[in-house]
Design a protein around this motif. Structure first.
Motif, PDB file in Angstrom:
ATOM      1  N   VAL A 117       0.882  -1.312  -0.044  1.00 48.92           N
ATOM      2  CA  VAL A 117      -0.108   0.045  -0.096  1.00 48.92           C
ATOM      3  C   VAL A 117       1.010   1.243  -0.133  1.00 48.92           C
ATOM      4  CG1 VAL A 117      -1.911   1.148   1.220  1.00 48.92           C
ATOM      5  CG2 VAL A 117      -1.766  -1.284   1.333  1.00 48.92           C
ATOM      6  N   THR A 118       0.549   2.425  -0.765  1.00 45.75           N
ATOM      7  CA  THR A 118       1.391   3.620  -0.848  1.00 45.75           C
ATOM      8  C   THR A 118       0.265   4.697  -0.320  1.00 45.75           C
ATOM      9  OG1 THR A 118       2.618   2.755  -2.802  1.00 45.75           O
ATOM     10  CG2 THR A 118       2.273   5.188  -2.465  1.00 45.75           C
ATOM     11  N   TYR A 119       1.032   5.493   0.429  1.00 47.30           N
ATOM     12  CA  TYR A 119       0.033   6.511   1.007  1.00 47.30           C
ATOM     13  C   TYR A 119       0.905   7.852   0.660  1.00 47.30           C
ATOM     14  CZ  TYR A 119      -1.921   3.233   4.164  1.00 47.30           C
ATOM     15  OH  TYR A 119      -2.352   2.006   4.894  1.00 47.30           O
ATOM     16  N   VAL A 120       0.106   8.698   0.156  1.00 49.79           N
ATOM     17  CA  VAL A 120       0.728   9.893  -0.109  1.00 49.79           C
ATOM     18  C   VAL A 120       0.023  11.254   0.823  1.00 49.79           C
ATOM     19  CG1 VAL A 120       0.761  11.836  -2.192  1.00 49.79           C
ATOM     20  CG2 VAL A 120       1.008   9.330  -2.766  1.00 49.79           C
ATOM     21  N   THR A 121       0.899  11.920   1.231  1.00 51.13           N
ATOM     22  CA  THR A 121       0.398  12.965   2.147  1.00 51.13           C
ATOM     23  C   THR A 121       0.930  14.301   1.633  1.00 51.13           C
ATOM     24  OG1 THR A 121       2.392  13.219   3.356  1.00 51.13           O
ATOM     25  CG2 THR A 121       0.598  11.366   4.161  1.00 51.13           C
ATOM     26  N   ASP A 122       0.242  15.432   1.976  1.00 52.13           N
ATOM     27  CA  ASP A 122       0.575  16.629   1.826  1.00 52.13           C
ATOM     28  C   ASP A 122       1.571  17.241   2.824  1.00 52.13           C
ATOM     29  OD1 ASP A 122      -0.848  17.340   4.098  1.00 52.13           O
ATOM     30  OD2 ASP A 122      -2.661  18.164   2.760  1.00 52.13           O
ATOM     31  N   LYS A 123       1.949  18.465   2.708  1.00 46.72           N
ATOM     32  CA  LYS A 123       3.112  18.931   3.441  1.00 46.72           C
ATOM     33  C   LYS A 123       2.762  18.755   4.976  1.00 46.72           C
ATOM     34  CE  LYS A 123       2.530  23.752   2.178  1.00 46.72           C
ATOM     35  NZ  LYS A 123       1.948  24.238   3.103  1.00 46.72           N
ATOM     36  N   ASN A 124       1.365  18.926   5.125  1.00 46.57           N
ATOM     37  CA  ASN A 124       0.824  19.109   6.673  1.00 46.57           C
ATOM     38  C   ASN A 124       0.691  17.562   7.223  1.00 46.57           C
ATOM     39  OD1 ASN A 124       0.686  21.819   6.532  1.00 46.57           O
ATOM     40  ND2 ASN A 124      -1.249  21.482   5.272  1.00 46.57           N
ATOM     41  N   GLY A 125       0.953  16.625   6.587  1.00 46.64           N
ATOM     42  CA  GLY A 125       0.968  15.189   6.821  1.00 46.64           C
ATOM     43  C   GLY A 125      -0.664  14.676   6.720  1.00 46.64           C
ATOM     44  N   VAL A 126      -1.235  15.138   6.047  1.00 42.36           N
ATOM     45  CA  VAL A 126      -2.735  14.793   5.825  1.00 42.36           C
ATOM     46  C   VAL A 126      -2.784  13.896   4.622  1.00 42.36           C
ATOM     47  CG1 VAL A 126      -5.061  15.498   5.260  1.00 42.36           C
ATOM     48  CG2 VAL A 126      -3.767  16.787   6.833  1.00 42.36           C
ATOM     49  N   VAL A 127      -3.233  12.577   4.584  1.00 42.39           N
ATOM     50  CA  VAL A 127      -3.331  11.607   3.740  1.00 42.39           C
ATOM     51  C   VAL A 127      -4.349  12.196   2.440  1.00 42.39           C
ATOM     52  CG1 VAL A 127      -3.915   9.443   2.879  1.00 42.39           C
ATOM     53  CG2 VAL A 127      -2.978   9.820   5.204  1.00 42.39           C
ATOM     54  N   GLN A 128      -3.589  12.158   1.186  1.00 43.92           N
ATOM     55  CA  GLN A 128      -4.221  12.723   0.202  1.00 43.92           C
ATOM     56  C   GLN A 128      -4.807  11.608  -0.752  1.00 43.92           C
ATOM     57  OE1 GLN A 128      -5.455  15.826  -0.216  1.00 43.92           O
ATOM     58  NE2 GLN A 128      -4.429  16.123   1.966  1.00 43.92           N
ATOM     59  N   MET A 129      -3.842  10.492  -0.659  1.00 50.92           N
ATOM     60  CA  MET A 129      -4.249   9.113  -1.797  1.00 50.92           C
ATOM     61  C   MET A 129      -3.890   7.835  -0.919  1.00 50.92           C
ATOM     62  SD  MET A 129      -2.501   7.992  -5.154  1.00 50.92           S
ATOM     63  CE  MET A 129      -1.313   7.203  -4.335  1.00 50.92           C
ATOM     64  N   ILE A 130      -4.388   7.092  -1.173  1.00 51.97           N
ATOM     65  CA  ILE A 130      -4.334   5.609  -0.722  1.00 51.97           C
ATOM     66  C   ILE A 130      -4.294   4.784  -2.039  1.00 51.97           C
ATOM     67  CG2 ILE A 130      -4.593   3.536   0.834  1.00 51.97           C
ATOM     68  CD1 ILE A 130      -5.874   5.888   2.700  1.00 51.97           C
ATOM     69  N   PHE A 131      -3.190   4.112  -2.322  1.00 50.42           N
ATOM     70  CA  PHE A 131      -3.254   3.060  -3.443  1.00 50.42           C
ATOM     71  C   PHE A 131      -2.773   1.607  -2.959  1.00 50.42           C
ATOM     72  CE2 PHE A 131      -1.524   1.234  -7.406  1.00 50.42           C
ATOM     73  CZ  PHE A 131      -2.522   1.244  -8.051  1.00 50.42           C
ATOM     74  N   PRO A 141       3.522   5.788 -10.809  1.00 50.59           N
ATOM     75  CA  PRO A 141       2.825   6.784 -11.567  1.00 50.59           C
ATOM     76  C   PRO A 141       1.584   7.380 -10.768  1.00 50.59           C
ATOM     77  CG  PRO A 141       2.421   4.681 -12.557  1.00 50.59           C
ATOM     78  CD  PRO A 141       3.464   4.400 -11.597  1.00 50.59           C
ATOM     79  N   LYS A 142       0.926   6.319  -9.999  1.00 49.59           N
ATOM     80  CA  LYS A 142      -0.064   7.048  -9.188  1.00 49.59           C
ATOM     81  C   LYS A 142       0.520   7.938  -8.235  1.00 49.59           C
ATOM     82  CE  LYS A 142      -3.762   4.368 -10.219  1.00 49.59           C
ATOM     83  NZ  LYS A 142      -4.849   5.071 -10.808  1.00 49.59           N
ATOM     84  N   ALA A 143       1.433   7.561  -7.362  1.00 46.43           N
ATOM     85  CA  ALA A 143       2.106   8.249  -6.645  1.00 46.43           C
ATOM     86  C   ALA A 143       2.609   9.968  -6.984  1.00 46.43           C
ATOM     87  CB  ALA A 143       3.326   7.855  -5.661  1.00 46.43           C
ATOM     88  N   LEU A 144       3.375   9.787  -8.036  1.00 46.79           N
ATOM     89  CA  LEU A 144       3.721  10.902  -8.452  1.00 46.79           C
ATOM     90  C   LEU A 144       2.750  11.798  -9.160  1.00 46.79           C
ATOM     91  CD1 LEU A 144       6.439  12.045  -9.418  1.00 46.79           C
ATOM     92  CD2 LEU A 144       6.258  10.964 -11.567  1.00 46.79           C
ATOM     93  N   GLU A 145       1.619  11.389  -9.715  1.00 51.94           N
ATOM     94  CA  GLU A 145       0.355  12.136 -10.146  1.00 51.94           C
ATOM     95  C   GLU A 145      -0.329  12.686  -8.870  1.00 51.94           C
ATOM     96  OE1 GLU A 145      -4.024  10.772 -11.425  1.00 51.94           O
ATOM     97  OE2 GLU A 145      -2.308   9.523 -12.356  1.00 51.94           O
ATOM     98  N   ALA A 146      -0.493  11.894  -7.765  1.00 53.22           N
ATOM     99  CA  ALA A 146      -1.214  12.556  -6.584  1.00 53.22           C
ATOM    100  C   ALA A 146      -0.113  13.814  -6.098  1.00 53.22           C
ATOM    101  CB  ALA A 146      -1.061  11.655  -5.562  1.00 53.22           C
ATOM    102  N   ILE A 147       1.260  13.408  -5.919  1.00 54.81           N
ATOM    103  CA  ILE A 147       2.234  14.555  -5.576  1.00 54.81           C
ATOM    104  C   ILE A 147       1.980  16.089  -6.390  1.00 54.81           C
ATOM    105  CG2 ILE A 147       4.576  15.336  -5.362  1.00 54.81           C
ATOM    106  CD1 ILE A 147       3.696  13.693  -3.142  1.00 54.81           C
ATOM    107  N   LYS A 148       2.030  15.729  -7.747  1.00 52.71           N
ATOM    108  CA  LYS A 148       1.927  16.604  -8.768  1.00 52.71           C
ATOM    109  C   LYS A 148       0.677  17.848  -8.435  1.00 52.71           C
ATOM    110  CE  LYS A 148       4.627  14.924 -12.466  1.00 52.71           C
ATOM    111  NZ  LYS A 148       4.671  14.338 -13.802  1.00 52.71           N
ATOM    112  N   LYS A 149      -0.528  16.860  -8.055  1.00 51.96           N
ATOM    113  CA  LYS A 149      -1.605  17.430  -7.884  1.00 51.96           C
ATOM    114  C   LYS A 149      -1.684  18.384  -6.474  1.00 51.96           C
ATOM    115  CE  LYS A 149      -5.013  14.424  -9.904  1.00 51.96           C
ATOM    116  NZ  LYS A 149      -5.916  13.593  -9.606  1.00 51.96           N
ATOM    117  N   LEU A 150      -0.596  18.152  -5.594  1.00 50.15           N
ATOM    118  CA  LEU A 150      -0.452  18.730  -4.479  1.00 50.15           C
ATOM    119  C   LEU A 150       0.196  20.141  -4.515  1.00 50.15           C
ATOM    120  CD1 LEU A 150       0.442  15.838  -1.908  1.00 50.15           C
ATOM    121  CD2 LEU A 150      -1.810  17.025  -2.012  1.00 50.15           C
ATOM    122  N   VAL A 151       1.386  20.239  -5.619  1.00 52.28           N
ATOM    123  CA  VAL A 151       2.276  21.175  -5.489  1.00 52.28           C
ATOM    124  C   VAL A 151       1.631  22.309  -6.653  1.00 52.28           C
ATOM    125  CG1 VAL A 151       4.726  21.743  -6.293  1.00 52.28           C
ATOM    126  CG2 VAL A 151       4.073  19.536  -5.469  1.00 52.28           C
TER     127      VAL A 151
END
Length: 151
Positions: A117-131, A141-151
């Motif tokens: 399982v991969t978790y992506v969090t924003d800079k505040n530590g809030v989970v934005q995506m779970i794959f 690619p899922k994680a990179l796409e989620a990070i790009k949406k945060l920046v």
């Protein structure tokens, strides 16, 4: 309890690849994170996943994110794995499976394998995506796409 999108990552500690104590408070709440749980070092799927994260690590860094891989393998196993495949990111040893339980990572393959399982969090530590998928290389690619949406 299972972490869900919108939850804040709980604090955790573990030994890193160098046997040094890692405290999540040093990164959670400071930068976007990709925290991925994987079953085992040096298995075909896990190696493909780690190498894919390695190959795109600069893309994550350029977006200000850090990648952290977690499995129940020993520090020694992580050292060999990281050295053999030149992994530039943090690997944590969760030998007692406390972090896995803290995140509520389910087991895969009818309970036979630790989940992937991969978790992506924003800079505040809030989970934005779970794959959650045993398809190892689909996580990057899922994680990179989620990070790009945060920046």
């Amino acid at each position: 309890m299972e972490l869900k999108v919108g939850d804040t990552i709980p604090n955790f500690r573990a030994k890193d690849t160098n046997g040094i104590d890692f405290d999540s408070a040093t990164v959670v709440g400071h930068k976007p994170l990709v925290i991925y749980f994987y079953p085992k070092d040096n298995t075909p799927g896990c190696t493909a996943q780690a190498c894919s994260f390695r190959d795109q690590y600069e893309d994550f860094k350029d977006l200000g994110a850090e990648v952290i891989g977690i499995s129940s393998d020993s520090v020694g196993s992580h050292q060999k794995f990281a050295k053999q495949f030149k992994l530039p990111f943090i690997l944590l040893s969760d030998s007692d499976k406390k972090i896995r339980k803290l995140f509520g990572v389910p087991t895969g393959m009818f309970g036979l394998l630790p989940g992937r399982v991969t978790y992506v969090t924003d800079k505040n530590g809030v989970v934005q995506m779970i794959f959650d998928s045993m398809l190892a290389t689909k996580h990057i690619p899922k994680a990179l796409e989620a990070i790009k949406k945060l920046v």
